[in-house]
Design a protein around this motif. Structure first.
Motif, PDB file in Angstrom:
ATOM      1  N   THR A  72       0.840  -1.234  -0.097  1.00  0.00           N
ATOM      2  CA  THR A  72       0.019   0.077  -0.138  1.00  0.00           C
ATOM      3  C   THR A  72       0.868   1.266   0.102  1.00  0.00           C
ATOM      4  N   LEU A  73       2.014   1.069   0.825  1.00  0.00           N
ATOM      5  CA  LEU A  73       2.782   2.256   1.080  1.00  0.00           C
ATOM      6  C   LEU A  73       3.743   2.566  -0.254  1.00  0.00           C
ATOM      7  N   MET A  74       3.927   1.498  -1.226  1.00  0.00           N
ATOM      8  CA  MET A  74       4.644   1.796  -2.243  1.00  0.00           C
ATOM      9  C   MET A  74       4.154   1.396  -3.681  1.00  0.00           C
ATOM     10  N   PRO A  75       2.979   2.154  -3.966  1.00  0.00           N
ATOM     11  CA  PRO A  75       2.351   1.858  -5.252  1.00  0.00           C
ATOM     12  C   PRO A  75       3.236   2.073  -6.265  1.00  0.00           C
ATOM     13  N   GLU A  76       4.506   2.847  -6.339  1.00  0.00           N
ATOM     14  CA  GLU A  76       5.418   2.873  -7.416  1.00  0.00           C
ATOM     15  C   GLU A  76       6.272   1.737  -7.681  1.00  0.00           C
ATOM     16  N   ARG A  79       3.681   0.086 -10.065  1.00  0.00           N
ATOM     17  CA  ARG A  79       3.462   0.650 -11.099  1.00  0.00           C
ATOM     18  C   ARG A  79       4.783   0.333 -12.005  1.00  0.00           C
ATOM     19  N   ARG A  85       0.005 -11.009 -18.212  1.00  0.00           N
ATOM     20  CA  ARG A  85      -0.560 -12.386 -18.194  1.00  0.00           C
ATOM     21  C   ARG A  85       0.504 -13.031 -19.149  1.00  0.00           C
ATOM     22  N   ASN A 327      10.947   9.068   0.627  1.00  0.00           N
ATOM     23  CA  ASN A 327      10.665   9.663   2.320  1.00  0.00           C
ATOM     24  C   ASN A 327       8.996   9.276   2.604  1.00  0.00           C
ATOM     25  N   LYS A 328       8.868   8.077   3.047  1.00  0.00           N
ATOM     26  CA  LYS A 328       7.429   7.931   3.451  1.00  0.00           C
ATOM     27  C   LYS A 328       7.560   6.535   4.327  1.00  0.00           C
TER      28      LYS A 328
ATOM     29  N   ASN B  43      -7.088  -5.393 -22.287  1.00  0.00           N
ATOM     30  CA  ASN B  43      -5.871  -6.276 -22.109  1.00  0.00           C
ATOM     31  C   ASN B  43      -5.229  -6.942 -23.219  1.00  0.00           C
ATOM     32  N   LEU B 135       0.697  11.093  -8.522  1.00  0.00           N
ATOM     33  CA  LEU B 135       0.177   9.757  -8.709  1.00  0.00           C
ATOM     34  C   LEU B 135      -0.096   9.227  -7.309  1.00  0.00           C
ATOM     35  N   PRO B 136      -1.135   8.436  -6.872  1.00  0.00           N
ATOM     36  CA  PRO B 136      -1.385   8.078  -5.493  1.00  0.00           C
ATOM     37  C   PRO B 136       0.099   7.420  -5.067  1.00  0.00           C
ATOM     38  N   GLY B 137       0.328   7.634  -3.659  1.00  0.00           N
ATOM     39  CA  GLY B 137       1.382   7.283  -3.202  1.00  0.00           C
ATOM     40  C   GLY B 137       2.860   8.100  -3.380  1.00  0.00           C
ATOM     41  N   ASN B 138       2.697   8.897  -4.400  1.00  0.00           N
ATOM     42  CA  ASN B 138       4.161   9.744  -4.854  1.00  0.00           C
ATOM     43  C   ASN B 138       3.991  10.845  -4.042  1.00  0.00           C
ATOM     44  N   LYS B 139       5.193  11.558  -3.757  1.00  0.00           N
ATOM     45  CA  LYS B 139       4.915  12.781  -2.983  1.00  0.00           C
ATOM     46  C   LYS B 139       5.007  14.021  -3.638  1.00  0.00           C
TER      47      LYS B 139
END
Lengths: 552, 271
Positions: A72-76, A79, A85, A327-328, B43, B135-139
């Motif tokens: 959860t903390l590291m979506p990057e 990504r 698949r 930094n999180k 997909n 982006l979500p999670g980025n600072k």
């Protein structure tokens, strides 16, 4: 169905087979004796290939709340590493904290068939098992975390006799369906919540008045009394603190000869010499380990790159949060019984501390002389993701490659390390001990980690190559319980692994006291806390394998 | 040389990732190679010429005709050239853009200009949520460049924004400038609730007073700020009504916040 693996060069240290050419027969998922005249239904010509049992990782964070928090903390992290698949493999993502399916595929593609999650908080055991049940192709198991839980600390504070502690430990193993007990910063996670920011081996907990030494002794003795094969799995005090080598040595000496496994010992082998007051304590630790047969270690090797550290040690993770990259970070309490700290890290070869950590890990591997008592881990994902194992194996097996790498790290760290003067190179036989036979013996897995008659047919077949990284990155064949599941990195069949546990006996009377405790203090009822066999086996995918406990 | 034109020729059932169609990634390619570019849609991957009719040859001037809100990542990471979108754009338009011009005739979806570094984005219609955000999670959100929205913008404009300017000529939604580290957001129309939520630094310039000022913003009184005409005059080179305000905004009411966070941000309301 009879399968014959013919003519491979077999490395099976549990049966003292070191590179002999021989045939292996499989029937109904088990390895059998040569069946005489019976014609095999399927034969694989393995002439010139290396045959080993499936590898076992005894310390890798693949399940439980902290991995989910890491994701959860590291979506990057997800990504940046997406996997489409492909064939039988479903899509997934993640470099440091991959999704469960991708974790299973990647382990199997490297020839690993069994993986243990080392920090299952009993109150999160259900979730951890569900997550591991969703990790295909590998057997799993967990170590239940005790040592900072209120119930145990109350028992120690009240001076309860060892018998009562044994019952509680046995009950916990049964209730959480785990194969061993892990202790993380003994008492320290709890002490953190009482505003203590460090807890040394003989320092008292501010509230319970208990010392880490006492916790370690009580738990290690309990496991021995109960006959649990796997020794107490210890993440010691003062992780990452320069000078913690003294604490680690005191822990090794102070355990009074009881079996003890010190995990990610690399993070606990730091001295305070040199201009930067940070140096290697590997030689002292290795010497102490070499002298004592009751001690085993796994290394927790650091390898350079981005990762995310996930630990129950909220005290030390909080102290390291300033180094978070990016930094999180997250530090949290869990059910007032444990904690959790998730801090992303980027280990850099040009950073003095990181470079020395890298060298200390390798020194430990090479200086601990008995490969039966040192194990190959990166403390995934804390030192590096498990996908770096082939690289690590090459570092251990190839001195010139190791020295080439040493030349690229921070020069001051390289100068402070004795690594360049160590000539040892691991042999294939020693790698097989460290990643198969030794791990199985330590864990008490009688039917894994070897190729003798009766063993579960988890088998990995490699092509011997000069570049050991390439060799171990992609085996030619991987068999899981007798079925061919991967060939040259392609997954041919999805199977689901077994769950390894122990179920030591205990006095049922303890449940009365526990029930009162749960009713009064816990957020769930005792009956709901216990993970039942059916919960693991209900859908027919996973099977529980209960390993016997010896007599005390 | 004529502009390279992609005319959407099919009814799209899935969203399409258009990030490979930028002046940077198409430079030096023949029309056949451009047609063979694989685009992720749902997909699977499809060739660009299965989705678009492609004409022209100037890869530094690209036009997307018949564009719809199903085309995502338009102009992602572009560093130069012009990208003209005749129609709507999907999500992540101009994400991580480093230079050049992106003009969108219609509306844009969520995360337009997200983590943009430099360049110019012009939206004739409305913008979705998280304009110029991270982006979500980025600072770090938008870190430079300028975004002009002629219509309205939805919620969370400038979330975690770090540098650059977002100029909205219509209204803006809730959480304007939330978690901003620095940069400028200006709005001509009305703004929603929770303005400047957890804002650290940066400037929010409003022409209309918000319906409520968060309690964690402190009133600093009215001021004549010398930098304001300079800032607005700087916008005169762009196609925006803000440039014309350089002479008319004299005094502003200044609020500092979010005091629940660093508190060095400011909200300037024209009086």
């Amino acid at each position: 169905m009879l399968t014959k693996l013919s003519g491979g060069t077999v490395y099976d240290p549990a049966n003292a087979i070191n590179g002999q050419v021989r045939d292996v027969y499989i029937r109904d998922g088990r390895i059998i004796d040569a069946p005489g005249k019976a014609r095999p239904d399927k034969e694989y010509d393995l002439r010139g290939k290396v045959v080993m049992a499936g590898a076992i990782d005894l310390h890798s964070h693949i399940g439980g709340g902290k991995v989910t928090i890491g994701r959860t903390l590291m979506p990057e992290d997800h990504r940046g590493d997406s996997v489409p698949r492909q064939g039988l493999m479903r899509s997934g993502c993640g470099h440091a904290a991959p999704t469960t399916l991708t974790t299973g595929y990647r382990y199997l593609q490297m020839g690993y068939t069994t993986v243990f999650e080392p920090a299952v908080l009993p109150s999160n055991a259900r979730q951890a098992h569900m997550e591991m049940a969703d990790t295909p192709l590998v057997d799993t198991g967990g170590y239940a975390m005790l040592g900072s839980d209120d119930y145990l600390l109350r028992m120690l504070m009240a001076g309860k006799e060892q018998k009562a502690i044994n019952d509680y430990v046995a009950w916990t193993l049964n209730a959480s369906q785990c194969i061993g007990i892990k202790v993380v910063n003994p008492g320290g996670i709890s002490a953190f919540k009482f505003n203590q920011r460090k807890l040394d081996l003989d320092e008292q907990h501010a509230y319970y008045g208990v010392t880490p030494r006492r916790i370690l002794l009580s738990l290690a003795r309990a496991l021995q009394d109960l006959g649990v094969p796997f020794p107490l799995h210890v993440h010691g005090c003062n992780l990452g603190v320069p000078g913690n080598v003294t604490t680690s040595l005191n822990t090794i000496i102070g355990i009074e000869g009881l079996p003890l496994h010190l995990t990610h010992i690399q993070f606990h082998s730091y001295g305070t010499e040199g201009d930067r007051k940070f140096s290697s304590g590997a030689a002292e630790i290795a010497e102490a380990v070499n002298l004592r047969k009751n001690i085993t270690v796994d290394v927790g090797q650091v390898l350079f790159g981005q990762t995310v550290t996930a630990s129950g040690d909220s005290m030390r993770q909080y102290a390291n949060a300033a180094h978070a990259h990016p930094n999180k970070w997250v530090c949290m309490d869990i059910e007032c019984d444990a904690g959790c700290g998730v801090v992303p890290f980027k280990y850099k070869d040009k950073n003095f501390v990181n470079a020395l950590q890298w060298a200390i890990g390798l020194e430990l591997f090479l200086l601990v002389s008995d490969p039966w008592r040192v194990f190959l881990t990166t403390d995934h994902p804390n030192g590096a993701p498990f996908t770096t194992y082939p690289h690590l194996i090459r570092l251990l097996m190839d001195k010139s490659f190791r020295n080439d790498m040493l030349a690229t790290i921070h020069p001051d760290a390289a100068a402070m390390s004795t690594l360049s003067s160590i000539d040892r190179e691991y042999s294939l036989y020693e790698i097989a001990i460290m990643t198969r036979a030794g791990a199985a013996r330590l864990l008490g897995l009688k039917d894994r980690g070897h190729l003798g008659v009766g063993a579960g047919a988890d088998i990995t077949v490699y092509s011997d190559q000069v570049d050991k990284e390439k060799m171990f990155a992609q085996p030619d064949y991987v068999f899981k319980d007798g079925e061919l599941v991967a060939r040259n990195g392609e997954i041919l069949k999805i199977v689901w692994g077994n769950v390894h546990t122990v179920k030591p006996d205990f006095d049922r009377a303890i449940e009365k006291d526990l029930k009162e405790y749960f009713d009064r203090y816990q957020t769930m009822r005792l009956e709901n806390f216990i993970v039942h066999d059916e919960e693991i086996e209900w859908d027919g995918r996973n099977k529980l394998l209960v390993h016997p406990c010896g007599e005390a | 040389m004529t502009a390279l034109i992609f005319t959407l020729a099919t009814e799209l059932r899935q969203r399409v990732d258009l990030s490979p169609l930028t002046p940077d990634s198409l430079a030096g390619k023949s029309i056949e190679e451009i047609g063979a570019t694989l685009l992720q849609t749902g997909n699977r991957q499809r060739r660009a010429d299965e989705i678009f009719v492609i004409e022209g040859n100037d890869t530094s001037h690209i036009k997307v005709q018949n564009s719809t809100a199903k085309l995502d990542y338009i102009g992602k990471g572009m560093t130069h050239g012009d990208l003209y979108v005749a129609g709507d754009a999907g999500s992540y338009a101009g994400m991580s853009m480093k230079g050049g011009n992106l003009r969108i005739l219609g509306d844009v979806g969520a995360y337009a200009a997200c983590e943009m570094k430099n360049g110019q984005i012009h939206v004739q219609g409305d913008a979705g949520d998280f304009l110029g955000a991270a982006l979500p999670g980025n600072k770090k959100g938008m870190q430079g460049g300028i975004v002009i929205v002629k219509g309205n913008a939805a919620d969370r404009v400038g979330d975690r924004m770090r540098r650059g300017a977002i100029l909205i000529e219509g209204d803006a939604g809730c959480y304007l400038g939330a978690r901003m580290t620095a940069g400028t957001v200006a709005v001509l129309g009305s703004v929603g609730e929770h303005i400047g939520y957890a804002m650290q630094r940066g400037t929010l310039l409003l022409l209309q007073a918000p319906s409520s000022i968060p309690v964690t913003f402190n009133d600093c009184g009215t001021h004549t700020l010398g930098f304001l005409p300079l800032l607005l005059r700087g916008f005169q080179e762009f196609e925006t009504r803000f440039g014309a305000l350089a002479g008319s905004i004299k005094r502003v009411q200044r609020y500092a916040g979010d005091m629940a966070n660093l508190g060095k941000g400011e909200m300037l309301i024209a009086v």
